[in-house]
Every structure is written in C-alpha cells, then in structure tokens.
Scaffold this active site. Sequence first.
Site, PDB file in Angstrom:
ATOM      1  N   GLY A  34      57.112  14.384  54.503  1.00  0.00           N
ATOM      2  CA  GLY A  34      56.801  13.704  53.368  1.00  0.00           C
ATOM      3  C   GLY A  34      58.286  13.156  52.953  1.00  0.00           C
ATOM      4  O   GLY A  34      58.986  12.885  53.578  1.00  0.00           O
ATOM      5  N   GLY A 103      49.861  19.220  51.598  1.00  0.00           N
ATOM      6  CA  GLY A 103      49.056  18.633  52.412  1.00  0.00           C
ATOM      7  C   GLY A 103      48.891  17.270  51.738  1.00  0.00           C
ATOM      8  O   GLY A 103      47.807  16.470  52.434  1.00  0.00           O
ATOM      9  N   GLU A 111      52.497  22.387  59.005  1.00  0.00           N
ATOM     10  CA  GLU A 111      53.401  22.913  58.067  1.00  0.00           C
ATOM     11  C   GLU A 111      53.295  24.524  57.638  1.00  0.00           C
ATOM     12  O   GLU A 111      54.241  25.033  57.270  1.00  0.00           O
ATOM     13  CB  GLU A 111      53.239  21.940  56.717  1.00  0.00           C
ATOM     14  CG  GLU A 111      53.577  20.578  56.682  1.00  0.00           C
ATOM     15  CD  GLU A 111      53.336  19.789  55.372  1.00  0.00           C
ATOM     16  OE1 GLU A 111      54.161  18.832  55.210  1.00  0.00           O
ATOM     17  OE2 GLU A 111      52.328  20.244  54.675  1.00  0.00           O
TER      18      GLU A 111
HETATM   19  C1  5RP Z   1      52.823  16.738  53.430  1.00  0.00           C
HETATM   20  C2  5RP Z   1      53.150  17.559  52.535  1.00  0.00           C
HETATM   21  C3  5RP Z   1      54.231  16.943  51.461  1.00  0.00           C
HETATM   22  O1  5RP Z   1      55.117  18.056  51.230  1.00  0.00           O
HETATM   23  C4  5RP Z   1      53.842  16.771  50.117  1.00  0.00           C
HETATM   24  O2  5RP Z   1      52.958  15.910  50.191  1.00  0.00           O
HETATM   25  C5  5RP Z   1      55.030  16.159  49.397  1.00  0.00           C
HETATM   26  O3  5RP Z   1      55.400  14.969  49.451  1.00  0.00           O
HETATM   27  P1  5RP Z   1      56.482  14.226  48.759  1.00  0.00           P
HETATM   28  O4  5RP Z   1      57.819  14.976  49.181  1.00  0.00           O
HETATM   29  O5  5RP Z   1      56.677  12.909  49.557  1.00  0.00           O
HETATM   30  O6  5RP Z   1      56.020  14.171  47.463  1.00  0.00           O
HETATM   31  O7  5RP Z   1      52.713  18.399  51.970  1.00  0.00           O
HETATM   32  O8  5RP Z   1      51.529  17.149  54.167  1.00  0.00           O
END
Ligand code: 5RP
Length: 262
Positions: A34, A103, A111
């Site tokens: 992410g 997710g 993860e």
């Molecule tokens: C990816 C995830 C990410 O950790 C979640 O979506 C947060 O993302 P970001 O830091 O871009 O806000 O779970 O599967």
Amino acid sequence: MNTDLSPIDRAKFVAAKRAAQYVRSGMKVGLGTGSTAAWLVQCLGEMIRDEGLQIKGVPTSSRTAQLAKDVGIEVISLDEAKSLDLTIDGADEYDAELNLIKGGGGALLQEKIVATASERMVVIADASKKVETLGAFPLPIEVIPFGWQTSKALVEEALIGMDVLGRTTSLRMNGDAPYVTDEGNHILDLHLNRIGDARQLSIVLNQIPGIVENGLFIDICDTVVIGFGDGKVQVHDMNTDEVEESRFDFVEKDNIFADVED
Ligand code: 5RP
C-alpha cells in the site's frame, strides 16, 4: 517542513519513519503493501544505505517485492524466513482494540499470512483510518475464481444472519476484467457500513467454500503508529496501553520519496 508533499503523504511518511525505528539489524521483517507501506520500504532502504542496517525482508505482494529490491532490501520468501521478528503494514481501518480492515490494495491474503507469522505487527496509518466501529470501508474477501458467483451467493446468505448494517457485495474490477490477486484469485468487497461482531463475521466468512481469507485482522496487530500532516506522530501500544507522542520536522533532504506511489 517540506511543503512539496500533500498533508496526507506527510502523515503517511512520518508514520513510516517512526515505525522504521522498530527495525534493528539482523531482523527478518514483513513488508506490507500500500501507499503507507511503500514509504516504510523507502525508509528502510535509506537506513540500509546510510546506516548500514542489515535486514531480510518478506514482502506481502509482488509490488512490494519489486520496490524492496529496488531500494536494496534483501528479499526472502516466508518459507525461507519461517518466522519473522516484525511486520509493518498499513490498514484501511483500525478500531480502539487495534482490530483492522485490510485488503484495500488487494494483498490481504499474503498480508495476513505474513503478519500472523510475525512476533509483532505494527500498523502505520494516517489519522483518518481510526474508526469507532469497523465497516465503513468495504470489507475485502479473497475468493477463488472457480464458482466465485456461487461463493458470492453463499456470502450474501451468510450476511443475513450477521450484525451488519449493509449487505451489498461487489466483485472488484480492474478496468473491464475482474481484479486478480497475486495468488490468482478475485476480491469481493462487502459493503457492510458497520460490523457489530468482527470476530464472528471473520469466522463465518472463512467457513464458506471458495473464500480463501477475509480482510479482518483480529488480535493480530500490537501497535499502531499514527501520522499527522503537521509532522506529529502518535504511537499506541496495546501491550502497555501507552500512547507516546513525538513530532517529526523533516527538511528538504527528506523529500527523497516524493515520487513514491503505491
Ligand atoms: C493492501 C492493504 C493496505 O495496507 C491498505 O489498503 C492501506 O493502504 P494505504 O496505505 O495505501 O492507505 O491492506 O492490501
């Protein structure tokens, strides 16, 4: 403070920078996925270059694996690592007990496996991710492509008996085609609005044939590091129930990550 970054990127950056302080030479570290986790990977790359940090990283997605290699982190598989000292990852939502929805970036399966294999999971987030009750963010679940519509119907049936406020489900798309995860599966997003009993929902969803895993992380995360756009950082440690506050003043040279994107 460098003004080239948006407040949200500054918040993500300072959370990542603070969380990187938990990483010590010799550690095997789970690397999240992410935009916030991407800052963390960049910070670790900087520590390897400038401070001689020596770590092995287990990425939670092909995207993170590529970025980790690009910044000089030695990447190994989870099977090579067997267990991890620490995983640092982002989240879509977290509540007061540090239960999470993850997710949003489609990497929840790896993860969750990586976080569960770790002695400690630290979540890095901007303050907007904190919620009183999980569920405003659509809950992602990973479903195998074979018979996914049957699995979706079973999920909708199961939701009737659940303490949730919405019950719409949608197949995540990537343009005109279904989104495909690193494991070759699809993602269903559950629009629940409010999840009354996350633990029960997680158990029920994982019993449905075809559902590989869901994005609820219950009792997995120990610590959350929350960044703010003005450079403030709060660390909430569930083990000690303490909240530590600090401030990060970053200067021009810190803006080496301005091109980081998820
Ligand atoms: C990816 C995830 C990410 O950790 C979640 O979506 C947060 O993302 P970001 O830091 O871009 O806000 O779970 O599967």
